[in-house]
Design a protein around this motif. Structure first.
Motif, PDB file in Angstrom:
ATOM      1  N   GLU A  16       0.796  -1.227   0.033  1.00 51.99           N
ATOM      2  CA  GLU A  16       0.064  -0.141   0.051  1.00 51.99           C
ATOM      3  C   GLU A  16       0.898   1.272   0.127  1.00 51.99           C
ATOM      4  O   GLU A  16       0.473   2.113  -0.772  1.00 51.99           O
ATOM      5  N   SER A  17       1.894   1.197   0.769  1.00 53.82           N
ATOM      6  CA  SER A  17       2.728   2.426   0.895  1.00 53.82           C
ATOM      7  C   SER A  17       3.459   2.559  -0.500  1.00 53.82           C
ATOM      8  O   SER A  17       3.610   3.647  -0.970  1.00 53.82           O
ATOM      9  N   PHE A  18       4.000   1.271  -1.246  1.00 52.74           N
ATOM     10  CA  PHE A  18       4.437   1.626  -2.693  1.00 52.74           C
ATOM     11  C   PHE A  18       3.598   2.050  -3.450  1.00 52.74           C
ATOM     12  O   PHE A  18       4.046   2.955  -4.263  1.00 52.74           O
ATOM     13  N   VAL A  19       2.305   1.671  -3.408  1.00 52.19           N
ATOM     14  CA  VAL A  19       1.566   2.146  -4.394  1.00 52.19           C
ATOM     15  C   VAL A  19       1.040   3.540  -4.136  1.00 52.19           C
ATOM     16  O   VAL A  19       1.166   4.398  -5.301  1.00 52.19           O
ATOM     17  N   ALA A  20       1.142   4.246  -2.954  1.00 48.91           N
ATOM     18  CA  ALA A  20       0.864   5.476  -2.691  1.00 48.91           C
ATOM     19  C   ALA A  20       1.967   6.274  -3.216  1.00 48.91           C
ATOM     20  O   ALA A  20       1.849   7.347  -3.683  1.00 48.91           O
ATOM     21  N   ARG A  21       3.157   5.940  -2.833  1.00 50.94           N
ATOM     22  CA  ARG A  21       4.347   6.623  -3.091  1.00 50.94           C
ATOM     23  C   ARG A  21       4.284   6.718  -4.692  1.00 50.94           C
ATOM     24  O   ARG A  21       4.760   7.726  -5.282  1.00 50.94           O
TER      25      ARG A  21
END
Length: 494
Positions: free
Chosen positions: A210-215
């Motif tokens: 989720e953090s990867f997709v957001a970044r």
């Protein structure tokens, strides 16, 4: 329109590139945010007492939210194919999670690309193979693993086995010849089935998908938001593994969770055999028959949901910081829902509201009234024609219908009908139709279901066997067969 006719159009013939209203100097950008397995009313703004979804709630307060939106197929791959193509499963023929999307199937990405948009897909879309289906820019699980490097083992441990639905492998064929490379290297736990009840993830929050997709979604907006764009940011959570980062796991305690009011109340005498078997034993996670384990799963599901919402909020913050908010259509949805213990069922694949229903909200600057709710029926197959109309694209006639009218006037009622299907071309094929308050489910080789959602919103009373509703069953069946007549032969009378 037949599938063959549709596919023969091609993006060049199907779309008059650049044809937009003269008054629209720059076309609206599109940001489609989605998750996987989001139970339709699991939102704080919808009154769910457990859900912590401040960012989705904030989006809903500026958008039009559909109260009765459905997927076309309650499982990942067919549903996502319908979302992007505007076609039902029996037209795109991506019948299950192991079938690649057809090579010649056109998606929204083709139409937006041909109209001059930059198209991006960041996150899960479950194409099954290596096709990009019209996207110019694409990052998926394999790119996340490149970022993780050796820390990928932590995720392999969480999954415990191969699971393409959770992205390991992202493409099954890559492991077809040599087999699962993680066998013998995973640190296994004591789960009884294939999917763990869940626990706190050992991964740092910044390393989660989720953090990867957001970044990376934010990076796309920063690097490429100066021209019209069509961007999908697609999260995995709240789908399994039910392993949220520690910050979110700490927000929900199993002892504070309540079992659904339908838990243990299913009337086995009137249910299809398929449902009776699933309630009797949840094969992926047998532990969930223990009420305490069920509460633990519920807590971890909501923690997953909270983590996804937090990551979604990062993307929305980037949109605002880059001053793109007033030029961008934002919509949020999921590929299907999650039963989460309703009727004693878990996961998806059934036509109950919690599984076949999805959250769906649109914010269109200058068009949609803020915070409005729409009671009209809607389907994921409607998203493609809706965006085509909103952005002035000349797309071909699709299976879905544009929801633009409902977005302009949410309180104006329509007589829409929605359909869904599952397990096509198998003996376990089944089909759903909803019109008005009634939902009818046809099983190829099992008993029918009919529910009156106005008087029985929990879907506990199957009216299909009642003499008083024989006429309604026949009416709904004929409506269903007029839409699509199942080829499977029924051997068990309804």
């Amino acid at each position: 329109m037949t599938r063959k006719q549709f596919l023969s159009l091609g993006p060049g013939a199907a779309l008059a590139a650049g044809q937009r209203p003269a008054s629209q100097a720059r076309p609206k950008n599109v940001l489609l945010l989605m998750s996987d397995q989001h139970k339709p009313n699991a939102l704080g703004i919808d009154g769910d007492p457990v859900a912590r979804t401040p960012n989705l709630d904030a989006l809903a307060r500026t958008a039009v939210r559909f109260d009765h939106a459905y997927c076309t197929n309650p499982v990942c791959v067919p549903s996502r194919a319908s979302l992007l193509s505007g076609l039902y499963t029996h037209h795109h023929h991506t019948n299950n999670n192991a079938t690649p999307w057809p090579f010649d199937m056109k998606t929204m990405a083709h139409y937006f690309h041909d109209a001059g948009y930059r198209t991006g897909l960041i996150g899960k879309m479950h194409f099954v193979d290596a096709q990009t289906h019209g996207f110019d820019y694409k990052l998926d699980f394999n790119d996340w693993y490149q970022y993780l490097g050796p820390k990928t083992k932590l995720y392999a441990d969480e999954l415990g086995r191969r699971n393409s639905g959770s992205g390991l492998p992202q493409i099954d064929d890559l492991w077809r010849d040599a087999g699962d490379p993680w066998i013998g290297t995973r640190t296994l736990d004591n789960r009884q089935g294939s999917v763990a009840v869940g626990g706190v993830s050992p991964m740092e929050e910044k390393d989660h998908f989720e953090s990867f997709v957001a970044r990376e979604s934010s990076r796309f907006l920063k690097n490429y938001g100066d021209k019209p764009f069509f961007l999908i940011g697609s999260f995995l959570k709240p789908h399994d593994p039910f392993m949220p980062a520690a910050r979110f796991a700490s927000m929900f305690r199993a002892e504070d969770m309540k079992l659904p009011r339908t838990y243990g109340k299913a009337d086995f005498s009137r249910l299809p055999q398929e449902l009776r078997r699933a309630i009797a034993r949840d094969n992926p996670t047998p532990e969930l028959h223990d009420p305490e384990m069920a509460k633990r799963r519920i807590a971890l599901y909501y923690a997953n949901l909270a983590q996804m919402d937090d990551a979604l909020g990062e993307v929305m913050a980037s949109l605002r910081a880059l001053h793109l908010e007033n030029d961008t259509i934002v919509l949020y949805t999921a590929d299907h829902g999650e039963m989460l213990g309703e009727h004693g069922l878990w996961n998806k694949t059934v036509f109950y509201e919690s599984s076949a229903g999805v959250p769906l909200m649109f914010r269109v600057p200058g068009l949609t009234p803020a915070g409005a709710r729409c009671a009209n029926l809607a389907s994921l197959v409607d998203v493609a024609p809706t965006l085509a109309e909103l952005c002035g694209l000349q797309a071909p006639k699709l299976d879905g219908s544009s929801l633009a009218g409902s977005l302009r006037a949410p309180s104006q009622a329509t007589d829409a009908t929605v359909f869904a299907e599952y397990n096509l071309t198998t003996p376990r094929a089944k089909y759903m139709i909803r019109n008005g308050a009634f939902k009818y489910n046809f099983y190829a080789n099992d008993v029918d279901e009919l529910y009156d959602l106005a008087n029985d919103p929990d879907e506990l009373v199957n009216l299909a066997g009642h003499a008083s509703h024989r006429a309604k069953v026949e009416e709904m069946r004929q409506r269903l067969f007029a839409w699509y007549r199942p080829p499977e032969t029924r051997v068990t009378p309804g």
